[in-house]
Design a protein around this motif. Structure first.
Motif, short mmCIF file in Angstrom:
data_model
loop_
_atom_site.label_atom_id
_atom_site.label_comp_id
_atom_site.label_asym_id
_atom_site.label_seq_id
_atom_site.Cartn_x
_atom_site.Cartn_y
_atom_site.Cartn_z
N LEU A 111 55.13 39.95 18.42
CA LEU A 111 54.89 39.16 17.20
C LEU A 111 56.05 38.24 16.86
O LEU A 111 55.91 37.33 16.05
N GLY A 112 57.22 38.53 17.41
CA GLY A 112 58.40 37.74 17.08
C GLY A 112 59.55 38.14 17.99
O GLY A 112 59.35 38.82 19.01
N GLY A 113 60.76 37.75 17.59
CA GLY A 113 61.92 37.97 18.44
C GLY A 113 62.45 39.39 18.41
O GLY A 113 62.87 39.93 19.44
N SER A 114 62.43 40.03 17.25
CA SER A 114 62.98 41.39 17.16
C SER A 114 62.19 42.33 18.05
O SER A 114 62.77 43.09 18.85
N ASP A 115 60.88 42.30 17.92
CA ASP A 115 60.09 43.24 18.74
C ASP A 115 60.10 42.83 20.21
O ASP A 115 59.98 43.68 21.10
N ALA A 116 60.30 41.56 20.51
CA ALA A 116 60.47 41.16 21.92
C ALA A 116 61.70 41.88 22.49
O ALA A 116 61.66 42.44 23.59
N ASN A 117 62.78 41.89 21.70
CA ASN A 117 63.99 42.58 22.18
C ASN A 117 63.80 44.09 22.23
O ASN A 117 64.33 44.75 23.13
N GLU A 118 63.04 44.65 21.29
CA GLU A 118 62.73 46.09 21.36
C GLU A 118 62.08 46.42 22.70
O GLU A 118 62.44 47.39 23.37
N PRO A 283 52.46 33.82 14.19
CA PRO A 283 53.50 34.69 14.77
C PRO A 283 53.26 34.96 16.25
O PRO A 283 52.14 35.30 16.64
N LEU A 284 54.29 34.79 17.05
CA LEU A 284 54.22 35.15 18.47
C LEU A 284 55.63 35.22 19.06
O LEU A 284 56.49 34.39 18.77
N GLY A 285 55.84 36.25 19.86
CA GLY A 285 57.06 36.35 20.64
C GLY A 285 56.68 36.94 21.98
O GLY A 285 55.49 37.13 22.26
N GLY A 286 57.68 37.24 22.79
CA GLY A 286 57.31 37.86 24.05
C GLY A 286 58.49 38.15 24.95
O GLY A 286 59.64 37.80 24.66
N VAL A 287 58.15 38.83 26.05
CA VAL A 287 59.14 39.22 27.05
C VAL A 287 58.63 38.72 28.40
O VAL A 287 57.47 38.95 28.73
N LEU A 288 59.47 38.04 29.14
CA LEU A 288 59.12 37.68 30.51
C LEU A 288 59.85 38.63 31.44
O LEU A 288 61.05 38.89 31.25
#
Ligand SMILES: Cc1ncc(COP(=O)(O)O)c(C=O)c1O
Length: 444
Positions: A111-118, A283-288
């Motif tokens: 959903l965003g940057g914090s949870d991407a890092n989680e 809202p959008l984030g992610g992990v590559l």
């Protein structure tokens, strides 16, 4: 008399990143926005010099993104994370085939940057079977527990105790470092040596991941000396540590490439992103993740997730936003404006005694004010003893500039659609506003 909407927001909602008690906090009330401008309840116009929080990269009112969200909500507003749908695959393919470094294979959407890092922390620990996580001082990675434990700025004190096993290193933020180096290469060698020592002392086989903002964001747009990121990449490879580039702020053309790490020719194992991916129209984030990490999950379950993983509204907005970046050739535009911005910031620095340092890459810049160009001492209060940064941000508002900062640094990160003419207008306003800081420094 405060407007009802303004009072209600203060009475019934908690504001974040206030720096002062809620009752003293005076948020700006934004009534409407378009292009690089926002307007308050009195009709006063501001240039959005911080792109809100360095996320509305494409500016406000982009009709193609708006239409894509409208279409998505009308046809398919939501899909559970275990199911598939067209745009999920489409965005994944665009990110991997058109945007990410070549070694990347898959995206996981948050959903965003914090949870991407989680999720990056969790993936790194799972894949390596190791526990320790490195991240740097003067960094921001988010507000949730894992991302907050990564974060290396003094404000994280409110989170203590952080998660065990999160270790901080000092990165080359040279302006405040006590050794002056003759060359960037010397600085790089010095900091890589220190990092290697820390790796050795912590036991490299215990370290799962090394996190770094490819360009330090809210802590003041610090750029690393030549070869530092490459050297880090080599050390991580040597010890089997996963290199994670946090591109939440620096990504999506903010620095002139899709990801800032690509400017250095780096292929990290994991990239985290958010903000500019869809300019925050939803809202959008992610992990590559790299091919190797992806292969691990080909053979193992991914036993975690989010209800809003790959939310169709965020995803549709991202596809449309990336297509807008390409249609408008924002990459070329940013790279054309970048040297002009650098020149203008240097011009401001020459003219104003209160500017200690200016830094920029792409359309990502910072102006650091200082009491003293020799000592680089920060400015903490104004002439009346009030907190400097807050007062400075208010002065900027008077000149119709809306941004944010940290310490005695303000961020210069306008939407990437900013024209050269608009850039000149920003500099003209800043030139006048900074007289306020010169006056403080002259009185010390
Ligand atoms: C580099 C970086 N990482 C992570 C985050 C956290 O993102 P979010 O606020 O979307 O959770 C931010 C937010 O500013 C950021 O700048």
């Amino acid at each position: 008399m405060e407007r009802k909407e303004y009072t209600a927001a203060k009475n019934y909602t908690l504001f974040s990143f206030t720096g002062v008690p809620q009752k003293e906090y005076r948020p700006i009330y934004i009534e409407k926005a378009d292009n690089i401008y926002v307007w308050d309840e009195n009709g006063k116009e501001y240039i959005d010099l911080g792109s809100q929080l360095v996320n509305v990269n494409i500016g406000f009112g982009n009709q193609n993104i708006i239409k894509a969200i409208q279409h998505q909500v009308e046809t398919l507003a939501y899909v559970a994370p275990k199911h598939s749908y067209e745009q999920r695959g489409e965005l994944g393919e665009i990110l991997i085939e058109e945007i990410a470094p070549k070694n990347m294979q898959k995206a996981f959407f948050t959903l965003g940057g914090s949870d991407a890092n989680e999720f990056a922390i969790r993936i790194a620990k799972t894949v390596t079977g190791r526990d320790k996580i490195f991240s740097k001082y003067e960094s921001y990675h988010g507000a949730t527990y894992g991302a907050g434990s990564l974060t290396g700025e003094p404000d994280r004190a409110s989170l203590f105790p952080t998660i065990p096993g999160f270790i901080k290193y000092q990165a080359p933020h040279l302006y405040h470092y006590d050794i002056e180096f003759a060359t960037e290469e010397e600085a790089t060698a010095h900091f890589l040596k220190r990092l290697q020592y820390q790796f050795e002392m912590e036991g490299p086989d215990k370290i799962a991941a090394f996190f770094i903002e490819s360009v330090t964001g809210s802590n003041g747009v610090y750029l690393y000396p030549k070869g530092y990121l490459k050297g880090v990449r080599e050390l991580c490879t040597k010890y089997g540590i996963l290199m994670v580039c946090d591109e939440v702020m620096s990504g999506f053309l903010r620095c002139g490439e899709w990801f800032a790490c690509q400017k250095e020719g780096i292929e990290p194992d994991i990239i985290t992103f958010a903000k500019g991916v869809n300019s925050s129209y939803a809202p959008l984030g992610g992990v590559l993740i790299s091919k190797e990490i992806s292969e691990y999950f080909d053979n193992n379950p991914f036993a975690t997730g989010l209800t809003y993983n790959a939310h169709p509204l965020g995803v549709a907005a991202a596809i449309a936003c990336i297509r807008e970046y390409q249609r408008l050739d924002i990459k070329t535009h940013v790279n054309q404006l970048a040297p002009i911005l650098t020149e203008q910031l240097n011009w401001l620095k020459e003219k104003h005694i209160s500017i200690g340092d200016v830094r920029s890459t792409g359309l990502f810049g910072a102006i650091e004010f200082s009491q003293n160009r020799e000592t680089h001492a920060k400015i903490s209060t104004d002439k009346e003893g009030r907190p400097f940064l807050q007062q400075m941000l208010l002065v900027l508002r008077e000149y119709g500039l809306l941004t944010f900062g940290q310490g005695s640094t303000i961020l210069f990160a306008p939407p990437l659609i900013t024209t050269e003419e608009q850039l000149n207008e920003i500099i003209t306003r800043l030139d006048k506003a900074i007289e306020y800081v010169d006056d403080i420094v002259n009185s010390i």
